[in-house]
Design a protein around this motif. Sequence first.
Motif, PDB file in Angstrom:
ATOM      1  N   VAL A  29       0.856  -1.180   0.000  1.00  0.00           N
ATOM      2  CA  VAL A  29       0.000   0.000   0.000  1.00  0.00           C
ATOM      3  C   VAL A  29       0.894   1.232   0.000  1.00  0.00           C
ATOM      4  O   VAL A  29       1.798   1.348   0.827  1.00  0.00           O
ATOM      5  CB  VAL A  29      -0.929   0.036   1.227  1.00  0.00           C
ATOM      6  N   TYR A  51      -4.373   6.635  -0.679  1.00  0.00           N
ATOM      7  CA  TYR A  51      -3.505   5.486  -0.940  1.00  0.00           C
ATOM      8  C   TYR A  51      -3.760   4.885  -2.314  1.00  0.00           C
ATOM      9  O   TYR A  51      -4.786   5.131  -2.954  1.00  0.00           O
ATOM     10  CB  TYR A  51      -3.745   4.394   0.104  1.00  0.00           C
ATOM     11  N   ASP A 179      -5.014   3.980  10.190  1.00  0.00           N
ATOM     12  CA  ASP A 179      -6.045   4.312   9.208  1.00  0.00           C
ATOM     13  C   ASP A 179      -6.338   3.122   8.296  1.00  0.00           C
ATOM     14  O   ASP A 179      -7.495   2.735   8.090  1.00  0.00           O
ATOM     15  CB  ASP A 179      -5.588   5.515   8.391  1.00  0.00           C
ATOM     16  N   LEU A 180      -5.290   2.533   7.732  1.00  0.00           N
ATOM     17  CA  LEU A 180      -5.502   1.398   6.828  1.00  0.00           C
ATOM     18  C   LEU A 180      -6.166   0.232   7.549  1.00  0.00           C
ATOM     19  O   LEU A 180      -6.992  -0.487   6.961  1.00  0.00           O
ATOM     20  CB  LEU A 180      -4.170   0.965   6.222  1.00  0.00           C
ATOM     21  N   SER A 181      -5.837   0.052   8.830  1.00  0.00           N
ATOM     22  CA  SER A 181      -6.416  -1.080   9.569  1.00  0.00           C
ATOM     23  C   SER A 181      -7.915  -0.903   9.816  1.00  0.00           C
ATOM     24  O   SER A 181      -8.591  -1.855  10.186  1.00  0.00           O
ATOM     25  CB  SER A 181      -5.688  -1.274  10.904  1.00  0.00           C
ATOM     26  N   HIS A 183      -9.882  -0.342   7.434  1.00  0.00           N
ATOM     27  CA  HIS A 183     -10.539  -0.762   6.199  1.00  0.00           C
ATOM     28  C   HIS A 183     -10.270  -2.214   5.830  1.00  0.00           C
ATOM     29  O   HIS A 183     -11.100  -2.859   5.189  1.00  0.00           O
ATOM     30  CB  HIS A 183     -10.092   0.151   5.053  1.00  0.00           C
ATOM     31  N   LEU A 186      -4.121  -5.540   7.823  1.00  0.00           N
ATOM     32  CA  LEU A 186      -2.724  -5.528   7.421  1.00  0.00           C
ATOM     33  C   LEU A 186      -2.094  -6.804   7.950  1.00  0.00           C
ATOM     34  O   LEU A 186      -2.062  -7.040   9.160  1.00  0.00           O
ATOM     35  CB  LEU A 186      -2.017  -4.296   7.991  1.00  0.00           C
ATOM     36  N   ILE A 192       3.952  -0.903   3.663  1.00  0.00           N
ATOM     37  CA  ILE A 192       3.386   0.425   3.456  1.00  0.00           C
ATOM     38  C   ILE A 192       4.504   1.338   2.977  1.00  0.00           C
ATOM     39  O   ILE A 192       5.520   1.508   3.665  1.00  0.00           O
ATOM     40  CB  ILE A 192       2.761   0.997   4.739  1.00  0.00           C
TER      41      ILE A 192
END
Length: 506
Positions: A29, A51, A179-181, A183, A186, A192
């Motif tokens: 990502v 992203y 933030d990514l976690s 959605h 990970l 990243i």
Amino acid sequence: MTLGKGAPTSKPTAGPRFAALPAPPGKIVAVHLSYESRAAQRGHKPAAPSYFFKPASSVAASGSDIERPTGTELLAFEGEIALVIGMPARHVSIEDAWSHVAWVTAANDWGLYDLRGNDKGSNVRNKGRDGYTPLGPGLIDARGVDPAALRVRTWHNGQLVQHDTTAALIFPLVQFVADLSQHFTLETGDIILTGTPAGSSVAVAGDEVEVEVDAPGAAGAPTSGRLVTRVVDGSTAFDPMLGSLPSVDDRQREEAWGSRTAASLPDTEPPSSALSPALRAKLLEAPVAGLSQALRKRGLDNVSIDGVHPLRPGAKLVGTAKTLRFVPNREDLFRSHGGGYNAQKRAFDTVAPGEVIVIEARGERGSGTLGDILALRAKARNAAGIVTDGGVRDCATVADIDIPVFTQGGHPAVLGRKHVPWDVDVAIACGGATVIPGDVIVGDDDGVIVIPAALAEEVADAALAQESEDAWVAEQVAAGHPVDGLFPMNAEWRARYTTAHGDAKA
């Protein structure tokens, strides 16, 4: 590989291109824009991270070659800090996020700007090519470093060109993880790429680019070592039968090189052709019929954009021309030029306040040349209006948008039925009239006219003077006077008019 003290250890499970990693990543990502220096260079600062994904097949090891494909010119390097996830993260807090990062290393997020417009922000082709994500050569134990005190440096042919620290990030590294976690999960081994600072630029065949990440304030000053990539020319061309072809413009050149100067472009954009408020007010008052008459008196009779009418009767259009050219549809050309960030989208995305988008559609009404989305985009950019000698889709909706649109009429078909979007900001033919960028465009219920910018003030004054004269003549006719000798005025009537209006000029 170089590991920090106490770092988890694991041997690669795949080929040599994954030599720097504990295992091939499930996903990569990448962050679009994250450093203050890069935001300042680009002229906009994001309110939140955004992203894109890169495929694992793009990973390469230090010392690898990277190919610049045949027929392209804008292969750009981006030195970055890469985070390697050590244990799964799902809905983790900012406070807990760093504990899910096992290692830090160097990355070079290569991109081919020639395909950037085609990708429309997804970066699938311009950043996803084989070898476009070199990583390594060593790993830094994330437990031994402060995520706010990391440094990234990039050398281009031995010259230091990028140098920044995570203290200058718009968003902290831990925010990307948290933030990514929100959605998706990970997973262990995921990577990243945390964005690049200012200084990214273009590399050509024979160039060597090195990236290093370190933590100079940490015990032992751990470092990734220098990640080395060499640029070579590719030998295969793109097949136009399979997908859109590479293309570049000056905007892409400026962003790839980092500045207009570095890209060997003029230091500034061409001077604005925006109308002064006073001239714009005159042209809003002057009728197109009067402007046409004034132009004809000055030897210009081929300045009417024929066949176009306002979608909303009573609309008045005044602005300077921004041109867009369509050529007749040919299937191979539509495949190469019709998709992605094509000329039509570029025109509507770059129209300046006060400009009129004038579209050459060859008088072909058999498909739409714009619809409600593009009309809304033009309105959002404060364009003065749109003129097309082709059709318009979503006519009722477009008519309700508060922007003047002049067209041959409505048609439900999409662009590709008749047209290929080809070029912007060039001389075009619209409704039988030649239009060049910067021409003054005026429209009302009688139609649309093209005025050379250098004549606009003179013609506007003449048209308004004629309008005053015509209004006086109409009063005389309404009072019962015959038109013979009055329209046009003979010497006697001219003397009366002059007496009534002082020094008014015809």
